[in-house]
Structure formats: structure tokens, C-alpha cells
Write a protein that holds these residues in place. Structure first.
Motif, mmCIF file in Angstrom:
data_model
loop_
_atom_site.group_PDB
_atom_site.id
_atom_site.type_symbol
_atom_site.label_atom_id
_atom_site.label_comp_id
_atom_site.label_asym_id
_atom_site.label_seq_id
_atom_site.Cartn_x
_atom_site.Cartn_y
_atom_site.Cartn_z
ATOM 1 N N LEU A 17 60.224 136.239 -61.921
ATOM 2 C CA LEU A 17 59.929 134.813 -61.833
ATOM 3 C C LEU A 17 59.125 134.412 -63.060
ATOM 4 O O LEU A 17 58.102 135.031 -63.373
ATOM 5 C CB LEU A 17 59.118 134.513 -60.569
ATOM 6 C CG LEU A 17 58.646 133.070 -60.385
ATOM 7 C CD1 LEU A 17 59.820 132.157 -60.042
ATOM 8 C CD2 LEU A 17 57.570 132.992 -59.288
ATOM 9 N N VAL A 18 59.561 133.390 -63.779
ATOM 10 C CA VAL A 18 58.792 132.885 -64.918
ATOM 11 C C VAL A 18 57.578 132.126 -64.389
ATOM 12 O O VAL A 18 57.708 131.245 -63.531
ATOM 13 C CB VAL A 18 59.650 131.964 -65.799
ATOM 14 C CG1 VAL A 18 58.795 131.317 -66.893
ATOM 15 C CG2 VAL A 18 60.801 132.740 -66.414
ATOM 16 N N GLY A 42 51.786 138.535 -68.928
ATOM 17 C CA GLY A 42 52.781 139.115 -68.040
ATOM 18 C C GLY A 42 54.129 139.274 -68.705
ATOM 19 O O GLY A 42 54.317 138.943 -69.882
ATOM 20 N N ASP A 43 55.075 139.749 -67.932
ATOM 21 C CA ASP A 43 56.419 140.037 -68.439
ATOM 22 C C ASP A 43 57.240 138.783 -68.679
ATOM 23 O O ASP A 43 58.058 138.731 -69.596
ATOM 24 C CB ASP A 43 57.144 140.945 -67.422
ATOM 25 C CG ASP A 43 58.614 141.091 -67.739
ATOM 26 O OD1 ASP A 43 58.933 141.493 -68.872
ATOM 27 O OD2 ASP A 43 59.451 140.794 -66.866
ATOM 28 N N ALA A 287 40.738 132.078 -69.555
ATOM 29 C CA ALA A 287 40.694 133.277 -68.717
ATOM 30 C C ALA A 287 41.141 132.975 -67.293
ATOM 31 O O ALA A 287 41.830 133.798 -66.658
ATOM 32 C CB ALA A 287 39.280 133.870 -68.724
ATOM 33 N N GLU A 288 40.754 131.830 -66.766
ATOM 34 C CA GLU A 288 41.169 131.466 -65.409
ATOM 35 C C GLU A 288 42.668 131.193 -65.335
ATOM 36 O O GLU A 288 43.322 131.530 -64.346
ATOM 37 C CB GLU A 288 40.360 130.254 -64.939
ATOM 38 C CG GLU A 288 38.914 130.610 -64.612
ATOM 39 C CD GLU A 288 37.999 129.397 -64.532
ATOM 40 O OE1 GLU A 288 36.921 129.516 -63.906
ATOM 41 O OE2 GLU A 288 38.334 128.341 -65.110
ATOM 42 N N ASN A 289 43.220 130.607 -66.388
ATOM 43 C CA ASN A 289 44.668 130.428 -66.437
ATOM 44 C C ASN A 289 45.386 131.772 -66.462
ATOM 45 O O ASN A 289 46.393 131.963 -65.772
ATOM 46 C CB ASN A 289 45.054 129.601 -67.667
ATOM 47 C CG ASN A 289 45.011 128.113 -67.406
ATOM 48 O OD1 ASN A 289 45.788 127.582 -66.633
ATOM 49 N ND2 ASN A 289 44.086 127.427 -68.074
ATOM 50 N N VAL A 290 44.890 132.701 -67.242
ATOM 51 C CA VAL A 290 45.504 134.028 -67.324
ATOM 52 C C VAL A 290 45.447 134.720 -65.974
ATOM 53 O O VAL A 290 46.428 135.333 -65.523
ATOM 54 C CB VAL A 290 44.814 134.871 -68.414
ATOM 55 C CG1 VAL A 290 45.244 136.335 -68.319
ATOM 56 C CG2 VAL A 290 45.130 134.314 -69.792
#
Length: 429
Positions: A17-18, A42-43, A287-290
Motif C-alpha cells: 500500500l502506498v 518505507g518501501d 519526525a511525526e510524519n515519518v
């Protein structure tokens, strides 16, 4: 040029899932750092360059003054910086395995689209209805004209070998309290609008609402409509994590995010726009977005075994309602822009609680005893024969309860994921 649609299709082919943030900063170095951080999260992550409020309404002088005074904006002012500055922000970051989508919220997007095209970017989002009614008082007739020009400008990029991608924001009208049948219909209609303007890479959106079962019906209905209405088109479905009043607790916010990822995977969407645990309090950090991207990706991986790829059942009530609305609008005029204007003028499309002057404002919604978001008044919308039982209108306190329904459910200490809410349901009169 990077193909946003091919990137999503490739992720789908490998079972991923993107996931994508809604991130934008006015300082170029910070914007570049944010993109770099999310690229490594992520991937299957798509990048986002969210535009500031001044630029959205075409007020570049105010954006430039704020930048000159060192005042941070709530997004990236793409039309105020030189192309060289923006190319530096993207250099070595935007590529086939990390496409960047420009998100902006504008009913007058021509200058924004011209700016992104100069940078070699090809993906953006919005629509003549979805980026008009919720965001101000721009007349719908002007928005339709502006978006026709914008779609034609994007489609023209195909001449140079690009495959521009445009996402309808139609499934996110006002973020909450809009029953899924109307969300699905507006998203599908905007997709047809894009297609008729020459675009062949399109995504249709749906925002997570109050009932997981109803949300799954909505995403499947949107997939079915896309297959019926968008021939010879590379299309996919994007789900938005709940856009209304967000849980204030970290555990509640993360549970809601995880449930949105599970919804996307099990209902057959290919992309998810995430929200962070900071949403109820302030603008989130990089960082919170990540962290949100990683939580969503992990939840999607756990949900993969539960994916239901069966065809949408014939008795899907969300599909029946959305199809009735779509057909009614398409029958109004051969030109879809003209048809959309007529549909709002006649009240065939009527967004509840929307104060835009071109919205009839007669429809109302409520949350029923099972947690589903349904109509209490359909106004003049031509769905009387397909919509379910309708309830009474909400009081002012009932409206407040509806707006905080999801927040209270997920912040409740007894909440257990994708379940019936542990908090009391709404009181109606």
C-alpha cells in the motif's frame, strides 16, 4: 518524467500500500529535509509538497512579504520561489521510486500547475467541486472554468511523453458528516471531468468516516464506478485517514490510523493519505510524519491477509446511491462542467452543512444507531428510491456530538480497534 500512476501500480503489484503524508514547509531547506526523511520511511512512500494558504488563493505578494519577514507559512509557496530554488529542493529526491505530488486546495490552480510543470512534476490533486465548495466563496462557475483550463494544461504534458496524474479530492468534502454516497458520486464525477479533458492517469478519493463496514462499501462502490466510467484509464483509489475532529490521545490517534490502513487494504484501495498523532494539537513535525507513515505501512502489511478481492455485491447501498446521483448529473447536459453547475443549482448535488453560496444547503445527515452516516434530509437529491430510512435533524448539541463522534470513540479507554463505539451514540430530536 516520473509517472505517479506507474509508481502506485508497481507497489500494488508487489502487494504494498502506498502511504503518503500531507506535508509542506515554507523554508526550502526544511522542505527538502522533510521530503528526504519521508523518502526513507518505507518501501512504498509518495512524497508531498503542500502549498501554503496565500498561494492557494493567488496572493503571492502576501507570501513574498511573509518570507521577507521570516514569517513561516503553512506550506510551500511554489509560485513565489524561483524555479532554481524549487529544483534544489527536489534535486536527487524526486524520482521514479519516490514521486512527489503537489497538494494545494485552490479553486484557481492555473499558476500552481504551471509552476509544478516547470519543475518537471506531473502529479497534483483537487477538482472543480472539491476545491471550491469547502475552501471559500469562489463561484462554482469560475472554479469549473479554472479547472477545465488546468486539466487541459496537465493533459498537454502528454505530448512530451509525460503521463500527468490528477487526483479528485471529491471523496473528502468538508472532511466529515457527508454520507458516503455523495462523496463517492462527487469523486467519480470529477474523475469523469478529468478524463473528458484528456487525462488518462486519475485517482479517486474517499475519506474514512464513522462506520468501518460502510467505509468498505464506499471504497468498493468507488472502484466499481471507476471501472464503469473511466475506460482506457490508469486509475486507482486513495483513502484518507479520518479528516474530522481527531483523537487527542496518542493511542486513539494511532488506532484510527491503523484502521484506515486496514480499510484501504481490505477494500482494495492502493494509496493512503495518513494523519499523525499531533493532528488534534498542532502542525506535525517531520519526525511525526515519518512515524505515521511507518505505523500505517505496518498496519497495511498486517491487514494484507484479510484483503477481500471479491466483486462488490449487487446490493451495495452506497453504490446504489452514488450511481443514482452520477446518472442524474450526467443526464443534465453533454458538457459535464455545465451539468455540474446545473446539478448544484437544482439541488441534485447538495453537501450537508456546506455554506458555499452555490450549495443548496437543504440536505442534512446524522449518525444512526449502528454508527453509519446516513441522511436525515435529502433535499432535492434524486435518491429517494434508493436511500435508506431517514431520521430526524440534529440539534446544535447533536451536531457537536456528531462532529466529535470518532474522537470520543477512539479516545475511550475501552476502544478496541474496528468495533462498535464504546461511547454513547448521538441524541436526535
Amino acid at each position: 518524467m516520473t509517472s505517479f500512476g506507474r509508481f502506485v501500480a508497481a507497489a500494488r503489484a508487489r502487494g504494498a500500500l502506498v502511504v503518503q503524508p500531507r506535508m509542506g514547509f515554507s523554508e526550502p531547506a526544511r522542505m527538502r529535509a522533510g521530503l528526504r526523511a519521508t523518502k526513507g520511511a518505507g518501501d512504498a512512500v509518495a512524497g508531498t509538497l503542500t502549498i501554503d494558504s496565500y498561494t492557494r488563493v493567488g496572493d503571492e505578494p502576501s507570501a513574498v512579504r511573509a518570507l521577507g519577514r521570516g514569517v513561516p507559512l503553512n506550506g510551500y509557496p511554489i509560485t513565489s520561489y524561483s524555479p532554481d530554488t524549487s529544483r534544489w529542493v527536489l534535486d536527487g529526491i524526486e524520482e521514479a521510486r519516490f514521486p512527489v505530488q503537489v497538494r494545494h486546495g485552490s479553486a484557481r490552480p492555473q499558476r500552481i500547475v504551471a509552476a509544478l510543470a516547470r519543475l518537471g512534476l506531473t502529479a497534483t490533486e483537487g477538482g472543480p467541486v472539491s476545491y471550491c465548495l469547502p475552501y471559500g466563496r469562489t463561484p462554482l462557475v469560475d472554479s469549473v472554468r479554472n479547472w477545465q483550463e488546468t486539466c487541459e494544461r496537465l493533459a498537454a504534458l502528454r505530448v512530451d511523453g509525460a503521463e500527468p496524474h490528477l487526483e479528485s479530492f471529491g471523496g473528502c468534502m468538508l472532511g466529515q458528516l457527508c454520507p458516503p454516497g455523495l462523496l463517492v458520486a462527487i469523486s467519480a464525477l470529477e474523475g469523469v471531468f478529468f478524463h473528458r479533458a484528456g487525462l488518462r492517469s486519475i485517482s479517486l478519493s474517499y475519506a474514512q468516516q464513522t462506520s468501518p463496514a460502510q467505509d468498505r462499501q464506499a471504497v468498493r462502490a468507488l472502484r466499481r464506478l471507476a471501472a464503469e466510467l473511466l475506460p482506457e484509464t490508469d486509475w486507482h483509489i486513495v483513502v484518507y485517514t479520518y479528516m474530522g475532529v481527531y483523537p487527542r490521545s496518542t493511542h486513539g490517534a494511532h488506532a484510527l490510523l491503523e484502521d484506515s490502513a486496514a480499510l484501504a487494504v481490505t477494500a482494495g484501495a492502493q494509496r493512503l493519505i495518513v494523519k499523525t498523532a499531533a493532528e488534534a494539537h498542532r502542525i506535525p513535525t517531520v519526525a511525526e510524519n515519518v512515524r505515521a507513515l511507518r505505523i500505517a505501512a505496518d498496519a497495511a502489511a498486517r491487514a494484507a491477509d484479510a484483503t477481500d478481492e471479491t466483486d462488490d455485491p449487487a446490493d451495495n447501498p452506497v453504490y446504489a446511491e452514488a450511481r443514482a446521483l452520477v446518472d442524474a448529473v450526467l443526464d443534465l447536459d453533454a458538457d459535464l462542467g455545465t451539468a455540474l453547475l446545473a446539478a448544484f443549482e437544482r439541488g441534485y448535488l447538495d453537501v450537508p452543512y456546506c455554506l458555499h453560496p452555490d450549495n443548496a444547503g437543504r440536505s442534512r445527515s446524522h449518525i444512526d444507531e449502528t454508527g453509519r452516516l446516513t441522511w436525515s434530509d435529502i433535499g432535492a437529491m434524486p435518491i429517494g428510491r434508493v436511500t435508506g430510512r431517514r431520521g430526524s435533524r440534529l440539534t446544535a448539541s447533536g451536531l457537536h456530538d456528531a462532529l466529535t463522534f470518532v474522537q470520543r470513540r477512539y479516545d475511550h479507554p475501552d476502544h478496541d480497534g474496528d468495533r462498535t463505539p464504546a461511547v454513547p451514540l448521538l441524541q436526535e430530536v
